[in-house]
Design a protein around this motif. Structure first.
Motif, PDB file in Angstrom:
ATOM      1  N   ARG A  45      16.471  29.748  52.978  1.00 32.72           N
ATOM      2  CA  ARG A  45      16.625  30.788  51.945  1.00 32.72           C
ATOM      3  C   ARG A  45      18.086  30.913  51.518  1.00 32.72           C
ATOM      4  NH1 ARG A  45      13.180  34.218  55.205  1.00 32.72           N
ATOM      5  NH2 ARG A  45      11.074  34.305  54.351  1.00 32.72           N
ATOM      6  N   ARG A  46      18.981  30.923  52.488  1.00 36.54           N
ATOM      7  CA  ARG A  46      20.403  31.083  52.188  1.00 36.54           C
ATOM      8  C   ARG A  46      20.961  29.859  51.465  1.00 36.54           C
ATOM      9  NH1 ARG A  46      22.913  34.260  57.522  1.00 36.54           N
ATOM     10  NH2 ARG A  46      21.255  35.830  57.636  1.00 36.54           N
ATOM     11  N   ILE A  47      20.468  28.682  51.818  1.00 37.40           N
ATOM     12  CA  ILE A  47      20.876  27.462  51.111  1.00 37.40           C
ATOM     13  C   ILE A  47      20.523  27.572  49.639  1.00 37.40           C
ATOM     14  CG2 ILE A  47      20.324  25.014  50.814  1.00 37.40           C
ATOM     15  CD1 ILE A  47      20.149  24.807  53.876  1.00 37.40           C
ATOM     16  N   ARG A  48      19.317  28.032  49.346  1.00 32.98           N
ATOM     17  CA  ARG A  48      18.865  28.138  47.958  1.00 32.98           C
ATOM     18  C   ARG A  48      19.561  29.284  47.211  1.00 32.98           C
ATOM     19  NH1 ARG A  48      18.121  23.674  48.296  1.00 32.98           N
ATOM     20  NH2 ARG A  48      16.193  22.609  48.824  1.00 32.98           N
ATOM     21  N   ALA A  49      20.064  30.270  47.959  1.00 35.01           N
ATOM     22  CA  ALA A  49      20.708  31.421  47.317  1.00 35.01           C
ATOM     23  C   ALA A  49      22.145  31.122  46.894  1.00 35.01           C
ATOM     24  CB  ALA A  49      20.695  32.632  48.260  1.00 35.01           C
ATOM     25  N   ARG A  50      22.765  30.112  47.504  1.00 34.98           N
ATOM     26  CA  ARG A  50      24.151  29.764  47.157  1.00 34.98           C
ATOM     27  C   ARG A  50      24.175  28.777  46.002  1.00 34.98           C
ATOM     28  NH1 ARG A  50      27.372  26.927  51.281  1.00 34.98           N
ATOM     29  NH2 ARG A  50      29.072  27.260  49.794  1.00 34.98           N
TER      30      ARG A  50
END
Length: 243
Positions: A66-71
């Motif tokens: 999720r965090r990878i896709r949010a950056r």
């Protein structure tokens, strides 16, 4: 120059198996055992693909995805999720979180390698192409030759790798530290100003008074291969070299 793969897996035997087989295929492999360590590593350097375990200490694979896709810097980073969860609902959840592919343990190593190749071919064609073309510059990875407007250029091995690295990501600005890691590797300890010396040599080798300089210096940041050069001179082209 090898494609970089980050393995995020807390089972040491599986990590060793993946590293051995991936390196045998010519990939450069880095590994971490915790999700929070992986997040820090991704902020330091972005690989070309991530193999991500679902269940991890520190930060779960799902949350890390999720965090990878949010950056913005990693939103398009290819991610293959590895997990023992084989139920349909879990596969749907993993893909919905942003994983590009999903492999259930235990898995066939040849199948995993095939999926890695397929995902890279789809998302990062420059990393598997034999011929990189931008404007009037052609770089042939198989023959290690560079031509500009049909004229062969004579580059040293470091300048060749530097040009190859920059041409793979036109428009992206790389810091000197990132260029050191990408061209010279993590295990080589040299001064960052060495990058400036080799960029100067590369410019001298590929440019004349009548030609545009495709390498852009970004003050206070680093260097990039100018995407406007590629577009203005006919665009960035990629060839598998099989035609």
């Amino acid at each position: 120059m090898s494609t970089r793969i980050l393995v995020v897996e807390d089972e040491e035997p599986l990590t060793l198996l993946l590293r051995y087989n991936l390196e045998a295929e010519g990939y450069k492999v880095d590994s971490v055992v915790r999700g929070d360590e992986a997040e820090v590593r991704l902020r330091e350097q972005i690989p070309d693909l991530v193999l991500l375990d679902w269940m991890l200490p520190g930060l779960s694979g799902i949350e890390l995805c999720r965090r990878i896709r949010a950056r913005r810097e990693t939103e398009r980073l290819p991610v293959i999720m590895l997990t023992a969860r084989g139920e349909e609902g879990d596969r749907v959840r993993g893909l919905a979180t942003g994983a590009d592919d999903y492999i259930v343990k235990p898995f066939s190593v040849p199948e995993l390698l095939a999926r890695v190749r397929a995902l890279l071919r789809r998302t990062k064609p420059a990393h598997i192409a034999n011929l990189l073309v931008a404007g009037d510059i052609e770089l042939d990875r198989e023959t290690h030759r560079v031509r500009r407007a049909g004229r062969e250029l004579h580059l040293g091995p470091t300048e060749f790798r530097l040009l190859e690295f920059l041409m793979q990501s036109p428009g992206r600005v790389f810091t000197r530290e990132q260029l050191l890691d990408g061209v010279w590797g993590h295990d080589v300890y040299i001064d960052e100003r060495t990058v400036d010396v080799h960029v100067g040599r590369l410019r001298k080798a590929i440019n004349t008074r009548e030609t545009l300089d495709p390498i852009r210096t970004v003050r206070g940041a680093g260097y990039s291969f100018d995407e406007t050069f590629a577009k203005g001179e006919g665009g960035l082209g990629l060839s598998t070299g099989t035609d």
